[in-house]
Design a protein around this motif. Structure first.
Motif, PDB file in Angstrom:
ATOM      1  N   ASN A  26       0.832  -1.291   0.153  1.00 28.98           N
ATOM      2  CA  ASN A  26      -0.089   0.020   0.004  1.00 28.98           C
ATOM      3  C   ASN A  26       0.935   1.327  -0.020  1.00 28.98           C
ATOM      4  O   ASN A  26       0.373   2.245  -0.346  1.00 28.98           O
ATOM      5  N   LEU A  27       1.951   1.105   0.424  1.00 30.56           N
ATOM      6  CA  LEU A  27       3.084   2.338   0.388  1.00 30.56           C
ATOM      7  C   LEU A  27       4.447   1.661   0.487  1.00 30.56           C
ATOM      8  O   LEU A  27       4.551   0.423   0.831  1.00 30.56           O
ATOM      9  N   HIS A  28       5.358   2.476   0.328  1.00 29.80           N
ATOM     10  CA  HIS A  28       6.946   2.056   0.433  1.00 29.80           C
ATOM     11  C   HIS A  28       7.204   0.820  -0.455  1.00 29.80           C
ATOM     12  O   HIS A  28       7.909  -0.036   0.242  1.00 29.80           O
ATOM     13  N   ALA A  29       6.938   0.760  -1.566  1.00 31.38           N
ATOM     14  CA  ALA A  29       7.428  -0.101  -2.386  1.00 31.38           C
ATOM     15  C   ALA A  29       8.695  -0.481  -2.528  1.00 31.38           C
ATOM     16  O   ALA A  29       9.430  -1.364  -2.895  1.00 31.38           O
ATOM     17  N   GLN A  30       9.594   0.867  -2.477  1.00 33.30           N
ATOM     18  CA  GLN A  30      11.048   0.829  -2.523  1.00 33.30           C
ATOM     19  C   GLN A  30      11.665  -0.161  -1.728  1.00 33.30           C
ATOM     20  O   GLN A  30      12.654  -0.868  -1.910  1.00 33.30           O
ATOM     21  N   ALA A  31      11.100  -0.434  -0.332  1.00 38.76           N
ATOM     22  CA  ALA A  31      11.667  -1.414   0.607  1.00 38.76           C
ATOM     23  C   ALA A  31      11.603  -2.883   0.059  1.00 38.76           C
ATOM     24  O   ALA A  31      12.481  -3.708   0.229  1.00 38.76           O
ATOM     25  N   ILE A  32      10.416  -3.169  -0.834  1.00 45.89           N
ATOM     26  CA  ILE A  32      10.262  -4.494  -1.438  1.00 45.89           C
ATOM     27  C   ILE A  32      11.290  -4.566  -2.643  1.00 45.89           C
ATOM     28  O   ILE A  32      12.278  -5.669  -2.835  1.00 45.89           O
ATOM     29  N   ARG A  33      11.526  -3.566  -3.399  1.00 43.79           N
ATOM     30  CA  ARG A  33      12.784  -3.711  -4.383  1.00 43.79           C
ATOM     31  C   ARG A  33      14.235  -3.836  -3.701  1.00 43.79           C
ATOM     32  O   ARG A  33      14.889  -4.568  -4.346  1.00 43.79           O
ATOM     33  N   GLN A  34      14.314  -2.983  -2.808  1.00 45.09           N
ATOM     34  CA  GLN A  34      15.643  -3.150  -1.879  1.00 45.09           C
ATOM     35  C   GLN A  34      15.726  -4.580  -1.310  1.00 45.09           C
ATOM     36  O   GLN A  34      16.934  -5.232  -1.566  1.00 45.09           O
ATOM     37  N   TRP A  35      14.713  -5.206  -0.716  1.00 40.21           N
ATOM     38  CA  TRP A  35      14.733  -6.718  -0.448  1.00 40.21           C
ATOM     39  C   TRP A  35      15.128  -7.598  -1.472  1.00 40.21           C
ATOM     40  O   TRP A  35      15.964  -8.535  -1.268  1.00 40.21           O
ATOM     41  N   ALA A  36      14.516  -7.474  -2.633  1.00 38.59           N
ATOM     42  CA  ALA A  36      14.839  -8.312  -3.860  1.00 38.59           C
ATOM     43  C   ALA A  36      16.348  -8.184  -4.131  1.00 38.59           C
ATOM     44  O   ALA A  36      16.911  -9.276  -4.314  1.00 38.59           O
ATOM     45  N   VAL A  37      16.812  -7.109  -4.364  1.00 43.93           N
ATOM     46  CA  VAL A  37      18.305  -7.079  -4.585  1.00 43.93           C
ATOM     47  C   VAL A  37      19.173  -7.577  -3.552  1.00 43.93           C
ATOM     48  O   VAL A  37      20.283  -8.573  -3.992  1.00 43.93           O
ATOM     49  N   GLU A  38      19.034  -7.480  -2.350  1.00 45.01           N
ATOM     50  CA  GLU A  38      19.580  -8.153  -1.113  1.00 45.01           C
ATOM     51  C   GLU A  38      19.383  -9.573  -1.050  1.00 45.01           C
ATOM     52  O   GLU A  38      20.280 -10.323  -0.349  1.00 45.01           O
ATOM     53  N   ASN A  39      18.123 -10.282  -1.473  1.00 44.26           N
ATOM     54  CA  ASN A  39      18.017 -11.280  -1.626  1.00 44.26           C
ATOM     55  C   ASN A  39      17.881 -12.356  -2.739  1.00 44.26           C
ATOM     56  O   ASN A  39      17.454 -13.409  -2.865  1.00 44.26           O
ATOM     57  N   LYS A  40      18.683 -11.921  -3.911  1.00 44.09           N
ATOM     58  CA  LYS A  40      18.691 -12.541  -5.036  1.00 44.09           C
ATOM     59  C   LYS A  40      17.504 -12.659  -5.856  1.00 44.09           C
ATOM     60  O   LYS A  40      17.110 -13.976  -6.154  1.00 44.09           O
ATOM     61  N   TRP A  41      16.500 -11.791  -5.794  1.00 42.74           N
ATOM     62  CA  TRP A  41      15.131 -11.798  -6.649  1.00 42.74           C
ATOM     63  C   TRP A  41      15.202 -10.684  -7.364  1.00 42.74           C
ATOM     64  O   TRP A  41      16.028  -9.699  -7.248  1.00 42.74           O
ATOM     65  N   LYS A  42      14.696 -11.039  -8.526  1.00 39.67           N
ATOM     66  CA  LYS A  42      14.555  -9.660  -9.714  1.00 39.67           C
ATOM     67  C   LYS A  42      13.138  -9.554 -10.055  1.00 39.67           C
ATOM     68  O   LYS A  42      12.321 -10.231  -9.737  1.00 39.67           O
ATOM     69  N   ILE A  43      13.154  -8.243 -10.323  1.00 39.12           N
ATOM     70  CA  ILE A  43      11.743  -7.659 -10.806  1.00 39.12           C
ATOM     71  C   ILE A  43      11.539  -8.018 -12.201  1.00 39.12           C
ATOM     72  O   ILE A  43      12.240  -7.744 -13.158  1.00 39.12           O
ATOM     73  N   VAL A  44      10.237  -8.876 -12.342  1.00 37.26           N
ATOM     74  CA  VAL A  44       9.950  -9.328 -13.683  1.00 37.26           C
ATOM     75  C   VAL A  44       8.598  -8.570 -14.158  1.00 37.26           C
ATOM     76  O   VAL A  44       8.401  -8.548 -15.346  1.00 37.26           O
ATOM     77  N   ALA A  45       8.037  -7.868 -13.353  1.00 42.15           N
ATOM     78  CA  ALA A  45       6.901  -7.047 -13.793  1.00 42.15           C
ATOM     79  C   ALA A  45       6.395  -6.151 -12.519  1.00 42.15           C
ATOM     80  O   ALA A  45       6.536  -6.426 -11.447  1.00 42.15           O
ATOM     81  N   GLU A  46       5.542  -4.988 -13.139  1.00 43.89           N
ATOM     82  CA  GLU A  46       5.098  -3.922 -12.184  1.00 43.89           C
ATOM     83  C   GLU A  46       4.053  -3.649 -12.480  1.00 43.89           C
ATOM     84  O   GLU A  46       3.631  -3.324 -13.853  1.00 43.89           O
ATOM     85  N   ASP A  47       3.152  -3.003 -11.795  1.00 36.12           N
ATOM     86  CA  ASP A  47       1.876  -2.481 -12.046  1.00 36.12           C
ATOM     87  C   ASP A  47       1.576  -1.238 -11.076  1.00 36.12           C
ATOM     88  O   ASP A  47       2.138  -1.199 -10.114  1.00 36.12           O
ATOM     89  N   ILE A  48       0.783  -0.194 -11.527  1.00 34.50           N
ATOM     90  CA  ILE A  48       0.541   0.494 -10.591  1.00 34.50           C
ATOM     91  C   ILE A  48      -1.104   1.228 -11.076  1.00 34.50           C
ATOM     92  O   ILE A  48      -1.312   1.246 -12.242  1.00 34.50           O
ATOM     93  N   LEU A  49      -2.014   1.640 -10.016  1.00 35.53           N
ATOM     94  CA  LEU A  49      -3.236   1.768 -10.528  1.00 35.53           C
ATOM     95  C   LEU A  49      -3.805   2.710  -9.387  1.00 35.53           C
ATOM     96  O   LEU A  49      -3.190   2.518  -8.251  1.00 35.53           O
ATOM     97  N   ASN A  50      -4.919   3.142  -9.671  1.00 35.69           N
ATOM     98  CA  ASN A  50      -5.720   4.115  -8.523  1.00 35.69           C
ATOM     99  C   ASN A  50      -7.041   3.480  -8.606  1.00 35.69           C
ATOM    100  O   ASN A  50      -7.650   3.224  -9.302  1.00 35.69           O
ATOM    101  N   GLU A  51      -7.420   3.276  -7.421  1.00 34.57           N
ATOM    102  CA  GLU A  51      -8.688   2.814  -6.915  1.00 34.57           C
ATOM    103  C   GLU A  51      -9.172   3.561  -5.692  1.00 34.57           C
ATOM    104  O   GLU A  51      -8.510   3.539  -4.726  1.00 34.57           O
ATOM    105  N   ASP A  52     -10.258   4.303  -5.808  1.00 33.34           N
ATOM    106  CA  ASP A  52     -10.861   5.049  -4.899  1.00 33.34           C
ATOM    107  C   ASP A  52      -9.944   6.103  -4.193  1.00 33.34           C
ATOM    108  O   ASP A  52      -9.753   6.193  -3.047  1.00 33.34           O
ATOM    109  N   ASP A  53      -9.491   6.520  -5.186  1.00 32.97           N
ATOM    110  CA  ASP A  53      -8.277   7.600  -4.781  1.00 32.97           C
ATOM    111  C   ASP A  53      -7.282   7.366  -4.112  1.00 32.97           C
ATOM    112  O   ASP A  53      -6.441   8.253  -3.569  1.00 32.97           O
ATOM    113  N   LYS A  54      -6.682   6.101  -3.984  1.00 35.81           N
ATOM    114  CA  LYS A  54      -5.759   5.575  -3.384  1.00 35.81           C
ATOM    115  C   LYS A  54      -4.808   5.006  -4.608  1.00 35.81           C
ATOM    116  O   LYS A  54      -5.183   4.248  -5.363  1.00 35.81           O
TER     117      LYS A  54
END
Length: 232
Positions: free
Chosen positions: A124-152
């Motif tokens: 819901n917030l601070h997606a950067q923490a997940i990307r940093q975790w991925a780098v530190e634990n040998k996972w890579k990002i294969v897809a991302e998405d972003i959307l607005n729902e109910d003004d969030k």
């Protein structure tokens, strides 16, 4: 929202589940998501994990209501400890929490990810923490998405095993999202930069401690990074 009609956010999460995957939905609440996947014949087996008894009991009732006891196992457990080796889970979903909490859940249960090939994470917030975790634990990002729902604004980060290097901007906003820059992306980072400017202004008259100095430097760096993205 129910097992038949999910929110747009959770439908988008489900779109990243591969056919016939064995999923574990951590923090499943009412187990709407795993029930939806089974009812729509996308998966045949799912685990719904909950750490709080109230939502756990709601999930049990919902699974029974939909007649899915043979397909969806509801577990009362903390994070990834809802997964058992015999489950053969290959996909883990964690949706609707903060990015820092999701990273903590992954850290605490990392030994249970041995057979898991895909992580579908919706902070819901601070997606950067997940990307940093991925780098530190040998996972890579294969897809991302972003959307607005109910003004969030919601982000989705999909990880698979592998090593990848991301620069500071990619960690902050997402390497795939930079390329697409859809309306939700522009809205999110316009909101963020406005908030950063407000905070920076409020710090102008604050005592110049090391913490305040560091905070101001980070805000200035972030504003410069995002400014380049929004201006192109």
């Amino acid at each position: 929202m129910n097992s038949i009609q999910l929110s747009n956010r959770l439908k988008k999460v489900c779109s990243y589940v591969k056919e016939d995957a064995v999923i574990a939905d951590i923090g499943s609440d009412h187990a709407y998501l795993p029930c939806y996947l089974v009812l729509n014949n996308k998966v045949n087996k799912a685990i719904a994990g909950e750490v709080v008894r109230g939502p756990y009991e709601s999930a049990l009732r919902n699974v029974k209501k939909n007649g899915l006891q043979e397909h969806v196992s509801v577990r009362l457990a903390n994070g990834l400890f809802a997964i058992e080796p015999s489950d053969d889970v290959d996909t883990v979903i964690i949706a609707g929490m903060g990015g820092t909490l999701i990273s903590t859940i992954l850290d605490k249960g990392i030994a249970l990810l041995g057979n898991v090939s895909r992580l579908i994470l919706q902070p819901n917030l601070h997606a950067q923490a997940i990307r940093q975790w991925a780098v530190e634990n040998k996972w890579k990002i294969v897809a991302e998405d972003i959307l607005n729902e109910d003004d969030k604004i919601y982000e989705i980060v999909v990880l698979e095993k592998g090593s990848e290097v991301y620069n500071e901007l990619e960690l902050l906003v997402g390497p795939f999202l930079i390329s697409s820059k859809n309306d939700a992306f522009i809205e999110k980072w316009t909101r963020e930069t406005n908030e950063w400017r407000r905070v920076l202004k409020s710090l102008e008259n604050a005592e110049e401690t090391m913490a305040i100095k560091s905070k101001k430097e980070q805000l200035i760096t972030n504003l410069a990074l995002i400014g380049k993205v929004l201006s192109t």
